[in-house]
Motif scaffolding. Structure first.
Motif, short mmCIF file in Angstrom:
data_model
loop_
_atom_site.label_atom_id
_atom_site.label_comp_id
_atom_site.label_asym_id
_atom_site.label_seq_id
_atom_site.Cartn_x
_atom_site.Cartn_y
_atom_site.Cartn_z
N ASP A 176 0.83 -1.14 0.04
CA ASP A 176 0.05 -0.16 0.04
C ASP A 176 0.95 1.28 0.00
OD1 ASP A 176 -2.40 1.18 0.17
OD2 ASP A 176 -2.54 1.55 2.18
N LYS A 177 0.63 2.33 -0.48
CA LYS A 177 0.99 3.74 -0.57
C LYS A 177 2.36 3.56 -1.38
CE LYS A 177 -1.81 5.05 3.37
NZ LYS A 177 -1.77 5.56 4.76
N THR A 197 -11.05 0.24 -5.95
CA THR A 197 -10.09 0.16 -6.89
C THR A 197 -10.46 0.78 -7.96
OG1 THR A 197 -10.59 -2.17 -7.22
CG2 THR A 197 -9.46 -1.81 -5.37
N VAL A 257 -6.28 8.13 -4.80
CA VAL A 257 -5.61 7.30 -3.79
C VAL A 257 -5.28 7.68 -2.67
CG1 VAL A 257 -4.49 6.12 -6.16
CG2 VAL A 257 -3.23 8.35 -4.91
N ASN A 258 -6.13 8.83 -2.07
CA ASN A 258 -6.00 9.30 -0.64
C ASN A 258 -4.63 9.99 -0.63
OD1 ASN A 258 -7.70 6.47 0.60
ND2 ASN A 258 -8.67 8.50 0.48
N ARG A 302 -2.67 1.13 -2.84
CA ARG A 302 -3.01 2.47 -3.46
C ARG A 302 -1.47 2.84 -3.99
NH1 ARG A 302 -5.55 4.97 1.90
NH2 ARG A 302 -4.32 2.92 2.64
N HIS A 303 -1.55 3.36 -5.16
CA HIS A 303 -0.20 3.74 -5.73
C HIS A 303 -0.34 4.86 -6.86
CE1 HIS A 303 -0.67 -1.22 -5.99
NE2 HIS A 303 -0.19 -0.62 -4.69
N TYR A 304 0.93 5.54 -6.72
CA TYR A 304 0.94 6.88 -7.58
C TYR A 304 2.02 6.77 -8.55
CZ TYR A 304 0.28 11.69 -8.70
OH TYR A 304 -0.11 13.08 -9.17
N ARG A 359 -5.50 0.43 -6.75
CA ARG A 359 -6.24 1.81 -6.78
C ARG A 359 -5.13 2.45 -7.15
NH1 ARG A 359 -9.20 4.17 -1.38
NH2 ARG A 359 -9.65 6.12 -2.27
N SER A 360 -4.95 3.03 -8.48
CA SER A 360 -3.86 3.61 -8.88
C SER A 360 -4.24 4.99 -9.77
CB SER A 360 -2.98 2.69 -9.49
OG SER A 360 -2.71 1.67 -8.62
#
Length: 370
Positions: A193-194, A265, A359-360, A215-217, A235-236
């Protein structure tokens, strides 16, 4: 009477001060590092840790300190291989660990386990710092069983708060023709995550980037492949990325595996460029409720007629998926609007896919990084 009033005001003052002190002591802590600005998570580091906190008695933990580890394939660093550097990070790591990877080709398979969060891979440029391997789904592992797709990744990350900058990941297995079995070959798998990626390259053919979970960026990255070369149930957000197809007969960019309308997602592509060869689908419904949105994205003339694929034509997924485009352009943009169930979004329906809040990201991505 005046004495009683004075005592009452004094009591209210000290009671208010006591409540304020408790609030400050229990307020969530924000940690800033050279890589992240984020709200630290509870001590459990499994994949659901960030969502399993209770309303009372939070135990806030996060990275304390900073450590650098150098890797140089030519012997000028502390380690010759990336995996050796990862192995040097202790279990249940609590430091920001920067692994500085010098230019060169690192021919190895790398795993970052879930017990080692807060690790960054820092290369010297995606064209000069490269980690590569060559596994395919039909290859057999140490146990004699076929690897299957998810275990083919040249680099697999299961830890939270991972980041990579200015480095490339490759799977050098030959590109298969459409329909060939057992030829999936991932270059990278992200299951933590993150996770944050900037200036990275992902090179492969079928199933290049396994955007598995969390969650990915991705910012200013280059992703190359032929068939479903971005896939999974992450969830990207992909921002300012180039999605480059090397398809020879037919291909596809993204296959998203959302299987419930309650899942948050999906893949959001923003300000990206789609280039290369075609024809190719821009999205496929890997899951019953697959969710893929392209916004402000350029499409070269490589998009197949219809643009999208429902994966299994007997499943009626076209009634449950969420495929959308918002203000896209280029010679292939019209084909992306080729089916009725891939909708042209207005701002009200597109805005959630236009910012890092998808993605918060406000809690763990620094403004300068987004």
């Amino acid at each position: 009477m005046l004495l009683m009033a004075s005592l009452s005001y004094s009591f209210l003052f000290f009671y208010s001060y006591f409540i304020l002190t408790l609030f400050l002591l229990h307020a969530p802590l924000l940690v800033t590092s050279s890589t992240y600005r984020y709200k630290v998570v509870p001590s459990s580091l499994n994949r659901t840790a960030s969502t399993n906190s209770t309303k009372h008695h939070h135990k806030w933990v996060g990275p304390v300190g900073y450590r650098e580890i150098t890797v140089d394939v030519n012997g000028a660093g502390e380690f010759l291989t990336v995996q050796a550097a990862v192995d040097a990070v202790p279990e249940n790591n609590r430091e920001n660990v920067m692994i500085l990877i010098s230019a060169g080709y690192y021919i190895e398979k790398v795993t970052v386990p879930a017990s080692k969060p807060y690790i960054t891979f820092q290369g010297e440029g995606r064209d000069v710092t490269i980690i590569e391997w060559h596994d395919r789904a039909s290859d057999r592992g140490a146990n004699g069983q076929q690897l299957r797709t998810y275990r083919t990744a040249s680099v697999s990350v299961f830890a939270n708060y991972f980041s990579a900058r200015n480095i490339s990941f490759k799977n050098t297995a030959p590109a298969p023709m459409p329909g060939m079995k057992g030829r999936q070959a991932a270059a990278f798998r992200i299951s933590g995550d993150k996770a944050y990626f900037a200036g990275c390259g992902f090179y492969g053919a079928q199933d290049t980037l396994c955007d598995d979970a969390g969650r990915h960026y991705f910012k200013e990255c280059y992703i190359e492949g032929s068939i479903d070369f971005i896939f999974g149930n992450g969830r990207s957000m992909y921002r300012d990325c180039e999605l480059h197809s090397i398809a020879t007969r037919f291909g596809s960019i993204a296959a998203q595996d959302r299987n419930s309308p309650d899942e948050k997602t999906g893949f959001a592509f923003l300000n990206c460029r789609v280039t290369g060869t075609g024809p190719l689908y821009v999205g496929r419904a890997m899951g019953q409720y697959s969710r893929i949105v392209y916004s402000h994205t350029y499409f070269d003339n490589v998009v197949a007629h219809g643009g999208w694929d429902d994966w299994d034509h007997a499943s009626n997924k076209n009634k449950t998926v969420f495929f959308g485009v918002y203000k896209c352009w280029g010679p292939g943009a019209e084909a992306v609007r080729g089916v009725s169930w891939a909708r042209e979004l207005d701002y009200a329906s597109a805005h959630k896919f236009l910012a890092k809040s998808f993605v918060n990201g406000r809690h763990w991505i620094a403004p300068s990084d987004a």
